[in-house]
Design a protein around this motif. Structure first.
Motif, PDB file in Angstrom:
ATOM      1  N   VAL A 192       0.909  -1.337   0.531  1.00 42.35           N
ATOM      2  CA  VAL A 192      -0.260   0.203  -0.261  1.00 42.35           C
ATOM      3  C   VAL A 192       1.058   1.341  -0.035  1.00 42.35           C
ATOM      4  CG1 VAL A 192      -1.800   1.117   1.085  1.00 42.35           C
ATOM      5  CG2 VAL A 192      -1.780  -0.673   0.920  1.00 42.35           C
ATOM      6  N   LEU A 193       0.577   2.390  -1.023  1.00 45.25           N
ATOM      7  CA  LEU A 193       1.323   3.760  -0.359  1.00 45.25           C
ATOM      8  C   LEU A 193      -0.218   4.588  -0.854  1.00 45.25           C
ATOM      9  CD1 LEU A 193       3.690   5.100  -1.219  1.00 45.25           C
ATOM     10  CD2 LEU A 193       2.920   5.369  -3.661  1.00 45.25           C
ATOM     11  N   ASN A 194       0.267   5.269   0.501  1.00 47.67           N
ATOM     12  CA  ASN A 194      -0.686   6.419   0.466  1.00 47.67           C
ATOM     13  C   ASN A 194       0.622   7.764  -0.135  1.00 47.67           C
ATOM     14  OD1 ASN A 194      -3.086   5.748   1.686  1.00 47.67           O
ATOM     15  ND2 ASN A 194      -2.036   4.415   3.202  1.00 47.67           N
ATOM     16  N   THR A 195      -0.236   8.245  -0.531  1.00 45.38           N
ATOM     17  CA  THR A 195       0.396  10.374  -0.977  1.00 45.38           C
ATOM     18  C   THR A 195      -0.355  11.131  -0.333  1.00 45.38           C
ATOM     19  OG1 THR A 195      -0.595  10.186  -2.956  1.00 45.38           O
ATOM     20  CG2 THR A 195       1.384   8.645  -3.046  1.00 45.38           C
ATOM     21  N   ALA A 196       0.449  12.365   0.164  1.00 47.68           N
ATOM     22  CA  ALA A 196       0.088  13.188   0.538  1.00 47.68           C
ATOM     23  C   ALA A 196      -0.686  14.147  -0.790  1.00 47.68           C
ATOM     24  CB  ALA A 196       0.516  14.330   0.473  1.00 47.68           C
ATOM     25  N   VAL A 197      -0.513  13.947  -1.891  1.00 51.85           N
ATOM     26  CA  VAL A 197      -1.366  14.472  -2.902  1.00 51.85           C
ATOM     27  C   VAL A 197      -1.542  13.374  -3.833  1.00 51.85           C
ATOM     28  CG1 VAL A 197       0.102  16.359  -2.381  1.00 51.85           C
ATOM     29  CG2 VAL A 197       1.304  15.462  -4.503  1.00 51.85           C
ATOM     30  N   PRO A 198      -2.612  14.455  -4.580  1.00 56.09           N
ATOM     31  CA  PRO A 198      -3.027  12.328  -5.704  1.00 56.09           C
ATOM     32  C   PRO A 198      -1.754  12.834  -7.182  1.00 56.09           C
ATOM     33  CG  PRO A 198      -4.581  14.687  -5.311  1.00 56.09           C
ATOM     34  CD  PRO A 198      -3.386  15.022  -4.804  1.00 56.09           C
TER      35      PRO A 198
END
Length: 489
Positions: A282-288
């Motif tokens: 899983v990767l969650n990014t701060a910006v789209p």
């Protein structure tokens, strides 16, 4: 049907429309576009005779427009003006019936079954039949607009002049109205000339577009020849991008808001941001991130913050794979509209994730790979579909062109095939060189800030990193898979 040549006119001695010429054929829909004050509505008023022309000619049905009597003209031309004044209080039906006035020999003394049918059909087409006995002034602006459209349709003239017909209408009625107008042209041979403010609606429904600027014709042609970024930017003084409609061969325009003066701190994806477990990567990014993928959930192009590569059993089977995947993502707390989801049949804890540095940009590559169901693509017709085992993610800390996104997918696929060749992976069914597995997936995502990267072919700077990185990560992932299976090279 309509032939305009050298038409000029306006208010008083001032020219609002200056030397305009064009033709419209039966069965054609022409959309008139232009910024405020460009002369769109004035042009329609000159054609309809509301304003006197100063110079030029207007021919309707092969005859000069000013050679018709008032009733003859009304049988040839139906006009929907931008604004309506209500001198008297009428019901909706009575208002629509006024559209049949050109066919009456007295004050509705010759009302016929044909008149009744025309009124009823117009009211049904515009969805106002349920308001038949309602006073028009008690309706909303959008409802009133539909009534006046019905009045114009009831007139059954071969030429329709419409000034912003979708004004005040919600999107459902905009679609219904323009579908009706389109069918009138296609099925009944009506000629339609309509003013639009909405460039996208005009491009979607019109055969040709006439773009006005300062009272003159800036350009006239097919939608794809008019809705071009340089032309729209020049005429409207607005920053836009254009792209094809997803379902039709029509251009669509997107406005680009002005960028703030202050610069946001640069954001980049790093390998340490990934969460790797036995169930998923899983990767969650701060910006789209702008993303192109062949994922199970949210495939295609979009902007996303969460990226999930989920492990499923090799015997995974679901009647509705997309629905089951969406349920899994929701259960895991992922926002469905913000998430791209893939599946793999290999252990996600063995994912290879590495960062590769370029000149002013970097690439993070994540690969899960297993070759138990390796396939030679040239022999794929002989294979059954099973769970995919090679998923490739490529995250670019830079700004990619549309071309670069496509090239990146090609380069990644070529590098993956080379890795399989290097590791001597064969299709177990055919014994030939494998090029992948049965349902491999690729994802390219970019932060869309920083260095502009227009190309991603194998010899471009970005392509070199992708080719090297995908090859190396895929080789390492295959070797880990082989070791876990106890295979020997």
């Amino acid at each position: 049907m309509l032939n305009i040549h050298g038409l000029s006119g306006g208010y008083g001695r001032g020219l609002v429309v200056d030397n305009v010429s064009f033709q419209v054929s039966p069965g054609e829909v022409l959309g008139i576009l232009g910024p405020n004050g460009s002369g769109k509505s004035t042009l329609l008023k000159l054609i309809s005779g509301v304003l006197p022309k100063q110079t030029g000619t207007i021919e309707i049905g092969g005859k000069p427009a000013d050679s018709y009597t008032a009733k003859e003209f009304a049988r040839e031309v139906a006009v929907l003006p931008q604004l309506h004044a209500h001198a008297f209080s009428h019901t909706v039906r009575a208002t629509v019936e006024l559209g049949r006035y050109p066919y009456q020999t007295g004050l509705f003394s010759s009302w016929t079954e044909e008149d009744e049918a025309a009124v009823s059909r117009a009211m049904e087409r515009t969805g106002v039949m349920r308001y038949a006995d309602t006073l028009i002034e008690s309706l909303s602006g959008g409802e009133q607009q539909r009534v006046f459209v019905a009045q114009a349709l009831a007139q059954q003239a071969p030429l329709l002049l419409l000034d912003e017909p979708t004004n005040h209408l919600d999107i459902a009625y905009q679609q219904q109205l323009l579908d009706t107008v389109r069918s009138l042209a296609a099925d009944e041979g009506k000629t339609v000339v309509s003013v639009f403010h909405d460039v996208n609606l005009a491009a979607l429904y019109c055969d040709r577009l006439l773009l006005m600027q300062d009272g003159k014709v800036s350009v006239i042609g097919a939608p794809q020849d008019v809705v071009k970024e340089p032309i729209i930017r020049s005429v409207y003084k607005a920053d836009v991008v254009t792209q094809p409609h997803p379902e039709l061969p029509k251009p669509q325009m997107t406005l680009l808001p002005s960028k703030p003066e202050r610069k946001e701190p640069a954001y980049s994806v790093d390998e340490i941001q990934f969460t790797v477990t036995s169930d998923a990567v899983v990767l969650n990014t701060a910006v789209p991130l702008k993303t192109v993928s062949s994922a199970v959930h949210n495939p295609g192009t979009g902007w996303y913050r969460t990226f999930v590569n989920r492990r499923v059993d090799a015997a995974y089977n679901a009647d509705d794979v997309k629905g089951e995947m969406a349920h899994y993502l929701e259960t895991e707390g992922h926002h469905l509209t913000d998430t791209v989801g893939m599946m793999t049949a290999v252990h996600t804890k063995d994912a290879e994730i590495r960062r590769y540095m370029g000149d002013g940009f970097s690439v993070v590559i994540a690969v899960t790979a297993g070759v138990g169901n390796a396939v030679d693509a040239s022999c794929a017709a002989k294979r059954e579909v099973t769970a995919g085992t090679i998923n490739t993610w490529i995250f670019v800390n830079g700004r990619l062109s549309d071309e670069a996104f496509i090239q990146a997918m090609i380069t990644a696929t070529e590098a993956k095939a080379r890795a399989l060749q290097s590791e001597r992976v064969l299709d177990p069914l055919t014994g030939t060189q494998a090029t992948g597995t049965s349902t491999d997936s690729v994802l390219i995502a970019a932060v869309q800030t920083g260095v502009q990267l227009d190309y991603a072919g194998p010899v471009a700077p970005l392509g070199k990193l992708i080719g090297t990185g995908v090859y190396e990560c895929t080789v390492r992932a295959i070797r880990t898979y082989k070791e876990a299976k106890g295979w020997t090279s």
